[in-house]
Enzyme design. Structure first.
Site, PDB file in Angstrom:
ATOM      1  N   LYS A  74       0.872  -1.184   0.000  1.00 22.49           N
ATOM      2  CA  LYS A  74       0.000   0.000   0.000  1.00 22.49           C
ATOM      3  C   LYS A  74       0.906   1.231   0.000  1.00 22.49           C
ATOM      4  O   LYS A  74       1.923   1.265   0.702  1.00 22.49           O
ATOM      5  CB  LYS A  74      -0.886  -0.023   1.254  1.00 22.49           C
ATOM      6  CG  LYS A  74      -1.846   1.157   1.356  1.00 22.49           C
ATOM      7  CD  LYS A  74      -2.762   1.019   2.569  1.00 22.49           C
ATOM      8  CE  LYS A  74      -3.750   2.170   2.696  1.00 22.49           C
ATOM      9  NZ  LYS A  74      -4.646   2.026   3.859  1.00 22.49           N
ATOM     10  N   SER A 149      -9.635   2.400   2.989  1.00 25.85           N
ATOM     11  CA  SER A 149      -8.738   3.137   2.128  1.00 25.85           C
ATOM     12  C   SER A 149      -7.793   2.248   1.334  1.00 25.85           C
ATOM     13  O   SER A 149      -7.202   2.701   0.364  1.00 25.85           O
ATOM     14  CB  SER A 149      -7.916   4.114   2.975  1.00 25.85           C
ATOM     15  OG  SER A 149      -7.085   3.400   3.878  1.00 25.85           O
ATOM     16  N   SER A 173      -9.920  -0.044   7.218  1.00 22.60           N
ATOM     17  CA  SER A 173      -9.357  -0.038   5.862  1.00 22.60           C
ATOM     18  C   SER A 173      -8.690  -1.316   5.385  1.00 22.60           C
ATOM     19  O   SER A 173      -8.297  -1.387   4.224  1.00 22.60           O
ATOM     20  CB  SER A 173      -8.386   1.116   5.713  1.00 22.60           C
ATOM     21  OG  SER A 173      -9.116   2.294   5.538  1.00 22.60           O
TER      22      SER A 173
HETATM   23  N1  GLN Z   1     -13.064   4.843   6.488  1.00 19.30           N
HETATM   24  C1  GLN Z   1     -12.339   5.272   7.636  1.00 19.30           C
HETATM   25  C2  GLN Z   1     -11.872   6.696   7.435  1.00 19.30           C
HETATM   26  O1  GLN Z   1     -12.185   7.262   6.453  1.00 19.30           O
HETATM   27  C3  GLN Z   1     -11.208   4.348   7.941  1.00 19.30           C
HETATM   28  C4  GLN Z   1     -10.005   4.565   7.116  1.00 19.30           C
HETATM   29  C5  GLN Z   1      -8.865   3.669   7.521  1.00 19.30           C
HETATM   30  O2  GLN Z   1      -9.056   2.671   8.195  1.00 19.30           O
HETATM   31  N2  GLN Z   1      -7.675   4.064   7.104  1.00 19.30           N
HETATM   32  O3  GLN Z   1     -11.189   7.229   8.232  1.00 19.30           O
END
Ligand code: GLN
Length: 487
Positions: A74, A149, A173
């Site tokens: 990632k 994400s 995420s």
């Molecule tokens: N969807 C969540 C956010 O927007 C989690 C994102 C994540 O776990 N990096 O913060």
């Protein structure tokens, strides 16, 4: 070749039926031919140099279980020699002078780096639509989001562009994109995987983990990813363990807690159906289902969306145009240089979170928002603790209230995106391990099927148990073996 498990790939490599460079080439060609936008940087030369090194290890009889197997990182993990953008224009041309601990560890294990995967900017998002480099398409249905994400990571594994990928989970995420893309992912207990070199979003929540085709593959990857790291002040000093050790444990007597709040309004019926069918499968394997309550589930959204932006506003203050990243070309004075650089470098969602985070940390609002959120965070963790102490061994439920939605559907509505995190946030706030495994498909096929993930949440340090439970399920079902049409 690309549908094989890590174990199978390893035995092909060690049996000399394929070489590490050939295997890497195979995946590089697949990446090149793909239109998913799952990868942000690919560098054939660097990959093949690593593959040649891995091959030497194999030839010398020094191969470990992952030597020569490709992996994608990632783009939130910094990598020496490869650009690391965190999905942001702010870091468009940033090349780190060092590797993140996770990247270094997997490289030491002989894995071959295929490239950097697309993600929401600074890992903020639930659909991968906040990436400065465009959204990723869901390989099951290219009109759908892949989740976020770590959307690039999940889409890449689902489309078999890589056998495995690293990802990070701050509020879901790893689990949510794994669910929406029909692959397997695990977020370990907070502190298990080093955050060193993981570009920080919300430091008290950020946790790295693997996404792959199966629980067994994830166990093999976790074996190399976890461990104490003196360079991460929140890294846990716990003994190394073998995450494959519980893979073959029978499930008889396992008590599975079903939080009432995870099966309440808001959960779409197709997701519920697939999850219930998976639960019935667990009953057949000898588990019992227990009704439990996690009463503060609904509060996890406001609590997370106060704490995470608060930490982000502090973490992202380093991107000021002086030390890192983008700097505006023209400015009158220092203040204007900061302002313009940050306004140009950060996308709208990141700016929104910096504003919210700064606001809730302000003198006068701190007690009302930030402190209050911290108190409820503790109550959320206590609810889990009580459930594990009194009622169940693990908790199961949906990962996401719906299957993947259409690209563009929620882009103008940040709150609609936040609501989609309802079932993943509390695990993160509590620092517990959680995983997602594919368990079916939703209704209303449009351009292709849309996968459903089952969430399995465990007590602290129960990763091996979770992986074992998931593996037993994957021994008797084949949702994890299915791949999108044309793969
Ligand atoms: N969807 C969540 C956010 O927007 C989690 C994102 C994540 O776990 N990096 O913060």
């Amino acid at each position: 070749m690309h549908t094989k498990s890590l174990k199978e790939l390893s035995s092909l490599l060690q049996g000399k039926q394929i070489s590490a460079p050939e295997l890497a080439q195979h995946y590089l060609q697949r990446i090149q031919a793909s239109d998913l936008n799952a990868f942000l940087h690919v560098d054939t030369e660097l990959t093949l140099a690593q593959a040649a090194k891995a091959q030497q290890q194999i030839d010398a009889g020094l191969a470990g279980p992952l030597t020569g197997i490709p992996i994608a990182h990632k783009d939130i993990f910094v990598t020496q020699g490869w650009r690391s953008t965190a999905g942001s224009k702010m870091l468009e041309n940033y090349i780190s002078p060092f590797d993140a601990t996770v990247v270094a560890k997997l490289q030491q294990a002989g894995m071959v780096h295929l490239g950097k995967t697309n993600c929401d900017e600074f890992a903020m998002g639930s659909a991968n639509e906040n990436s400065a480099y465009g959204p990723v398409k869901n390989p099951w249905d290219k009109l759908a989001v892949p989740g976020g994400s770590s959307g690039g990571a999940a889409a890449a594994v689902a489309a078999r562009l890589t056998p495995a990928a690293t990802a990070t989970d701050t509020g879901g995420s790893i689990r949510q994109p794994a669910s929406l893309c029909g692959v397997t992912g695990i977020k370990p207990t907070y502190g298990r995987v080093s955050r060193y070199g993981m570009i920080a979003f919300a430091s008290s929540l950020d946790q790295g983990g693997p996404i792959a085709q199966s629980a067994e593959d994830c166990a093999l990857l976790l074996n190399q990813m976890t461990g104490f790291d003196a360079r991460d002040s929140t890294s846990l000093e716990v003994a190394d363990e073998d995450y494959t050790r519980d893979l073959n444990l029978p499930l008889a007597g396992l008590r599975i807690g079903l939080p009432r709040e995870y099966f309440a309004t808001g959960l779409s019926s197709d997701v519920e159906q697939a999850v219930r069918a998976a639960l019935a499968q667990f009953e057949k394997l000898g588990a019992t289902l227990v009704d439990i309550s996690l009463p503060k589930t609904a509060l996890s959204i406001p609590v997370y969306y106060i704490i995470a932006p608060a930490e982000a506003s502090s973490n992202l203050s380093r991107f000021d145009g002086v030390r890192y990243g983008h700097r505006a070309e023209q400015y009158k004075d220092l203040a204007e240089m900061y302002k313009k650089s940050r306004a140009e470098g950060f996308g709208p969602e990141v700016q929104r979170r910096i504003l919210v985070g700064t606001y809730v940390l302000c003198h006068g609002y701190y007690d009302a928002y930030y402190l209050q959120a911290q108190k409820i965070r503790r109550i959320i963790a206590d609810d889990f603790r009580a459930a594990f102490a009194e009622k169940c061994d693990v908790i199961m439920g949906p990962v996401s209230p719906t299957v993947a939605w259409d690209l563009g559907d929620k882009t103008d509505d940040p709150v609609a995106n936040y609501m989609a995190d309802i079932f993943t946030l509390s695990t993160s706030l509590a620092g517990l391990p959680g995983m997602s495994i594919p368990c079916g498909f939703g209704q209303g096929e449009k351009n292709g099927k849309r996968p459903v993930g089952l969430q399995i949440i465990g007590n602290y340090f129960s990763e091996s148990k979770l992986l074992g439970i998931a593996h037993q399920f994957q021994q008797v079902t084949d949702w994890h073996r299915l791949s999108p049409a044309g793969i």
